[in-house]
Every structure is written in structure tokens, then in C-alpha cells.
Design an enzyme around this catalytic site. Sequence first.
Site, PDB file in Angstrom:
ATOM      1  N   HIS B  33       7.887   8.043  -0.431  1.00 23.43           N
ATOM      2  CA  HIS B  33       7.144   7.977   0.835  1.00 23.43           C
ATOM      3  C   HIS B  33       5.690   7.597   0.590  1.00 23.43           C
ATOM      4  CE1 HIS B  33       7.160   9.890   5.083  1.00 23.43           C
ATOM      5  NE2 HIS B  33       6.192   9.012   4.996  1.00 23.43           N
ATOM      6  N   HIS B  35       2.539   5.031   1.809  1.00 23.46           N
ATOM      7  CA  HIS B  35       2.001   4.044   2.751  1.00 23.46           C
ATOM      8  C   HIS B  35       1.027   3.159   1.982  1.00 23.46           C
ATOM      9  CE1 HIS B  35       3.812   5.982   6.257  1.00 23.46           C
ATOM     10  NE2 HIS B  35       3.525   7.126   5.679  1.00 23.46           N
ATOM     11  N   ARG B  37      -0.030   0.272   3.097  1.00 18.65           N
ATOM     12  CA  ARG B  37      -0.916  -0.324   4.108  1.00 18.65           C
ATOM     13  C   ARG B  37      -0.985  -1.844   4.107  1.00 18.65           C
ATOM     14  NH1 ARG B  37      -0.468   4.026   6.866  1.00 18.65           N
ATOM     15  NH2 ARG B  37      -2.001   5.674   6.589  1.00 18.65           N
ATOM     16  N   ASN B  67       5.536   1.094   8.173  1.00 17.07           N
ATOM     17  CA  ASN B  67       4.640   1.115   9.353  1.00 17.07           C
ATOM     18  C   ASN B  67       3.352   0.352   9.068  1.00 17.07           C
ATOM     19  OD1 ASN B  67       3.684   3.082   7.593  1.00 17.07           O
ATOM     20  ND2 ASN B  67       2.874   4.362   9.231  1.00 17.07           N
ATOM     21  N   ASP B 124       9.287   5.536  10.202  1.00 15.57           N
ATOM     22  CA  ASP B 124       8.273   6.544   9.884  1.00 15.57           C
ATOM     23  C   ASP B 124       6.914   6.256  10.503  1.00 15.57           C
ATOM     24  OD1 ASP B 124       7.352   8.935   8.525  1.00 15.57           O
ATOM     25  OD2 ASP B 124       6.077   7.551   7.422  1.00 15.57           O
ATOM     26  N   HIS B 204       9.512  14.427   4.981  1.00 19.15           N
ATOM     27  CA  HIS B 204       8.470  15.468   5.075  1.00 19.15           C
ATOM     28  C   HIS B 204       8.803  16.649   5.986  1.00 19.15           C
ATOM     29  CE1 HIS B 204       7.548  13.030   8.575  1.00 19.15           C
ATOM     30  NE2 HIS B 204       6.835  12.142   7.923  1.00 19.15           N
ATOM     31  N   ASP B 277       3.938  11.175   0.981  1.00 19.32           N
ATOM     32  CA  ASP B 277       3.418  10.714   2.275  1.00 19.32           C
ATOM     33  C   ASP B 277       1.962  10.265   2.117  1.00 19.32           C
ATOM     34  OD1 ASP B 277       3.228   9.961   4.897  1.00 19.32           O
ATOM     35  OD2 ASP B 277       3.390  11.978   5.739  1.00 19.32           O
TER      36      ASP B 277
HETATM   37 ZN   LIG Z   1       6.105  10.396   8.650  1.00 13.43          ZN
END
Ligand SMILES: [Zn+2]
Lengths: 349, 399
Positions: B33, B35, B37, B67, B124, B204, B277
Site C-alpha cells: 500500500h 502512494h 503520487r 489514486n 483506495d 488498513h 499506506d
Molecule cells: Zn485507503
Amino acid sequence: MRSATSLRQSSAPNVAGPGHTPLRHLLSVSDLGADGIEEILRVTDTFVEVSGRAIPKVPALRGKTVVSLFFEDSTRTRLSFETAARRLSADVMTFSVSGSSVGKGESLRDTVETIEAMGIDGVVVRHGGSGVPWQVAGWLHQAAVINGGDGSHEHPTQALLDCYTITRTLSARAGARPTGLAADPTGRGRSLDGVRIGIVGDIRHSRVARSDVLAFTALGAQVVLVAPPTLLPPSLVGWPVQVSHDIEAVLPTLDVVYLLRLQQERMHEALLPSLREYTATYGLTRDRARLLSEDALIMHPGPVNRGVEIAAEVADQASSVITRQVANGVAVRMAVLYLLLGSGVDLAA
Amino acid sequence: MVSAGNRVESTPAGTVVLDAGGCLVAPGLVDLHTHLREPGREETETVETGSRSAALGGYTAVVAMPNTDPAIDSAATVRQVLDLGRDALCDVAVAGAITIGRAGTRLAPLAEMAALGVKLFTDDGSGVQDARLMRRALEYASSLGVTLAQHCEDSSLAAGGHMHEGEWSSRLGIPGQPAEAEELMVMRDLALCRLTGTPVHFLHLSTAGSIAMLRGAKASGLPVTAEATPHHLSLTDECVAGYDTVYKVNPPLRTEADVAAVRAGLADGTIDAIATDHAPHSQESKEAPFDQAPPGMIGLETALAVALTELDLPVERVVALLSWQPAAIAGLSEHGLSITAGAPANLCIIDPEIEWTVDPSRMASRSRNSPFAGRTLRGRVRHTVLAGEPVVVNGQAQR
Ligand SMILES: [Zn+2]
């Protein structure tokens, strides 16, 4: 991890004069404790006297600059603070969002640092977001921060003026000296010992309620919150209060009933079916007002929604206290500014 | 891997020798998990900076969350991120979105993305709100050999909430989101997992109620897995008391009892993986009022140390939660393998006893939003080896 307390003992020169609590900022009522509140109320007495003079002005903060940094419209509170600062001879700057670069993407921190660079001594911060005065205090190096109301969190000067209004009104009625002055300096006797106060309405979203609960209970009052369950905070763990959903049962037991303003937008959040139903179940109607003891105080932080939380004729009947709240607001804010920014100048000058 | 063991008889000339004295040689860590970006928010992180941050944290593979802007919801964007990850300091796998634009209304081309090797799909950042759509996604995915992962949050119940709803939110005057906003979707997706038989991975998990439900689901044989973050196993909602937006995260920091449940879930196998995360945000965006600041914390460079410091588990169990168990969920066959000759040399060398103080300004991540800043943690990665290349040596990224 970080501490929630904002009270920092400071060696900076902008602490209050001898004998006063060395507060750096006023962010929460809980920064003050019972002694701190009583002290502010005592100093307020002096400024109430000043306000009664032909020229209601003292040089206590001459040369100091106070900025009102209002991110939320509140002409009443802003004028109250600015009047207080001017009566102390401070220079006053007004910063309001509409005329600033905040709307143009400048960050909150940039704004605050720019203002401090102008050489200011105190900032009154009003913001719709809970906690903003804490953030501002963390970014400033010198200036004192006074919380002028943050989101649904706190409004400490409102609570102080409410305490002032209640203690002085009750003691004047009792024909005694103001209770604050009579209070035992060792803290054993508190100004609101034995006083029972009901706070009615939208507690969940109310910064006034949060500060009032802290202040009233610190001074010894019993507090009962009266509201539908949807307008109470989700948790009341740690709140030294009673809760009731039956205003008619509570009213006869109260020395003070404190009504909160009910905002129209609560209807859209499914917190209430309608204003009409709220008034029918929790409003201080004329009939309900008769349940109050004869000398009970009716208070409201304003502006009043006549016909919603309080019937028009009851508001008129209560108007003397509500007007006194506004007048006391200036004196209380003078006391707060003086204690945070003053350097012990003789008030009689 | 040429050979494995405590003694190496001879090394060819020019071989780099890493000092692993007092260290544990473990398979490289795998983050389910992350990110990264990119594309879209390169001012906060890029594949390059995020993968360097990961390597420093001992990771040899991360799963990039979709995302981004645009969302990873098509073969083209999957390819773009995989290409960016080609020369990165760790392997970059990609999670695809379940719905187009993560908007929760139309199915994304799951098969097209699966054909490029995508094994995990998720919207997510938010959960798929529409139960019928989620059911269809699970049914459709069942023939693809992939796993759908859910950010469990019922958006109507959570709406407007900026922290955990409870004692602290009430006192602080910050609107909260109740634990039940997460639990409702966990409950729903367990039902949909039962209905469709497609594996579901729960991202999470943060509440005692969610973990209890997962425990029951696993006992009844449902094909479910779950992860928890370093911050949910160590921090509570009380952290928010000073209104420092670094503690704003979604799902929010919860209560002491929830933290205890997360730890118990990690200890008894209910939770399969610790996932970071890792959610970089710029300083400016975090310097906003609490209710306007974006949620998220960075975690790649602290996850292992937080787990070693906070969890009362043997180091092998901690590594299992950070390496081979997440590798299995992500379907990363080159990672989390036992250290034997012939296996790909994806390794991390951990000094389990060293104490260090977290200083975000020294991190490789482009962002600084670590909730552990200033904390002293135990255990740190000394070296990271990616496919035989020492990418981190003595705590320094090599490129
Ligand atoms: Zn999330």
C-alpha cells in the site's frame, strides 16, 4: 507525542504584570484554571469602571499592536475585541479574509508569518475550523494569540464574559460585593459554587458551550446540558455535566438558563426534523419561561433567533442580561488583552 | 543468489562485501500500500523518490496505489507507471482501479490491466459504495486470478468526519467518523465475498470490530486477507489533541482499545500484513486548518522500526508480516522468498537492536509528513539488495 496544552510559561517580556498569571496565549478556558478565571474577572471589574468614565481609555497598551485576524464573519466579536484594544490605547489592525490574499491560495501559515513580520504583539484569531488558534500559536515566535472562537471548539472570552455576567449579577442581587472579589484567594470558595446552570440547544456544534462548560464547572457550578441526542457531542466522557432531554423538568431547578443559537443548516444534516419541532420540544416558550424561578437569569450569546430557541416576549424580558453580556464583553476582553500584553502600567493613569 | 550460508568460501574479484555483523539477513520487504503520487502529484512524491524511500526502509517491492491523477484505471496508465518503475530502487507493482476514475460507477477494464500483470485492484482513497457494483466487480474478477482490495468506509456515515468519532473528537470540536463507518463496509464485503467466492483483501483495518469480523470470516474459510498500518498499531486519536495535521489520516487514528485489537490481530494471524499506506503530502497542504488538511502520513522509512519497537513479536514474525505474507497477497513471486541458492537476491539486512531518532528532513521521500518525527525507534535497515544489486549500503541509497 504533542501536548494539548497551550499554556507555556514564557520568559518573554510580554507577560502580564506582577501577581498575574504568566500566560503566553489564551487558547482554551482550560489554560486558565479556576484561579486564572477569577483573576480575569477581578481585573474585569477595574475595566468595567474604566468603561463608565467620560473618556473610557487607559494607556495600558500604548505602543502595542493588536491584530484581529478574522477568517469568519463576526462583526460583533471583532468590534468587541477592537474596542477593548483601543480603550487600552493599543493600535488595532483588522485583517479580514475578503480583502486578503488568503482567498488567492496563500497558506494560512504564510498569512500568519506575514502579519507577525509587521511587528505585532497580539493576534485575535477567529476561524471556522476547530484548532486554528493552536496552529497559529505554533507558527508565531513572539505575538500572543487570543482565541476569538474556533470552529465548534472553544470561545474562551465568551465564557469569561458569561462568568462575569453571572457572578456579578448574582452577587449584586444578593446585595453583596461581587463574589469574585469576595472569593477566598486560596481557592476554597469559588464564585459559582452551588449555582445550577442549564445550557440548552446545539451543544454539538457550539464553541460557546464547550468553553462555558469548562468555565462554569471550574468555578463550581453544576451544569446540565439540555438537547435532543442529535445535538449533543457523540461522547461526553470526561465532561463534568448532567444531561437531560426534558427541558420542562430542568427549568425549575435552574439559577441560569443559557440558550444557544440554533443554526438553520442543522435541518439539512438530518439532526432535526424541523425548526418548529425543535421549538415545540426545546424552545423557551412563554409557558416554559414560567417554570423558571423568579430570579433565574436568561442568557444567550447572540444573535438571538426570536421564535426559535426563545420566544420573542421571553427574549425581551431577558434582554437586560443579554445586553449586559455585550457590554461586559468589552471589559472582559480588555482584561484579557491587558493580562497577556500589558507590562504592569498603572491602570489609574 | 549464488549460494547461501554463514560461510562463503571464495568471492570473485570485484565482489562488493556488505558487513552484516549483528544483523538479520531477511527477504526484502514488500509494501502492499504505497502512494507514489505519480502521475499527477509529483511535487509530493515520484516513483523515483518513493522507491528510494522504500529501499531505505528495506523494501524490495511496493504496490503503487491507483489514486493518482489520472487514476490508474487503464492499460495505458498501468504501462506508464510500470515504465517509471523500471529503473527504480525497488520493484514497482501496480494496483489498478476497480472503477473508471475511481468514481464508483462503471467497471474499469480489469482484464486488460490483469493482462499486464496487475494482481490487485482497488479504488483506495475511497471504498466502492455501490454494493451491486462491488458484487459485479468480484464476479467479473473471479475468472482473472486477481484480488480486489477495499478501503472500507461507508461514505454516508463517514461524511464530514476528519478524525475518529469519540471522546477526543467531541472534546476537540472536530466532526468525527465512527468506527462503524469502516465496519459497515467490512461486513458488506464479507457478505459479498461469501456470495461470489472471489478473494477480498481488506486495506488498513483500524477498528476492533473490523478485526473481530475478519477473525470470524477466516475461521469460516472465506478467502480473505487483511493489512494494518504502522500508525494504527501504535498511535491513538489522542494525538490529534494539539491539532497537528500530521496526525490526520484516513482511516483515522482510533482508540487505545482499537490499537490493542490491531496488535492482537497481527499476533494471531487475523491480519496478514503490515502495509504502510505511505501517503505523501506537501508541507503547505498540511499547514491548513485541520478540517481542510489532506489525510495521510508517510511511512516507508519507519514501518519496520515501528513494528519492531511496538510489537511484542519475535523479529521473524515481524518480517513475515512485512515480507513474505504481503508478497503472497500481491502475487509477487520474486519477493519474500526463503534465502537459498538460485532464488532472486531480493534482501534486506536488518540491524534489530540499533536505536535511532526519526528525522523526516533526512528522508528520501519528497514529503515530510511523518507522525513519528522525533521519536526514538529500535531496529533499522542497514543494507537492501535488489536483484543482486546493493541499492542501500550502510543506510545510504546508492543511486
Ligand atoms: Zn485507503
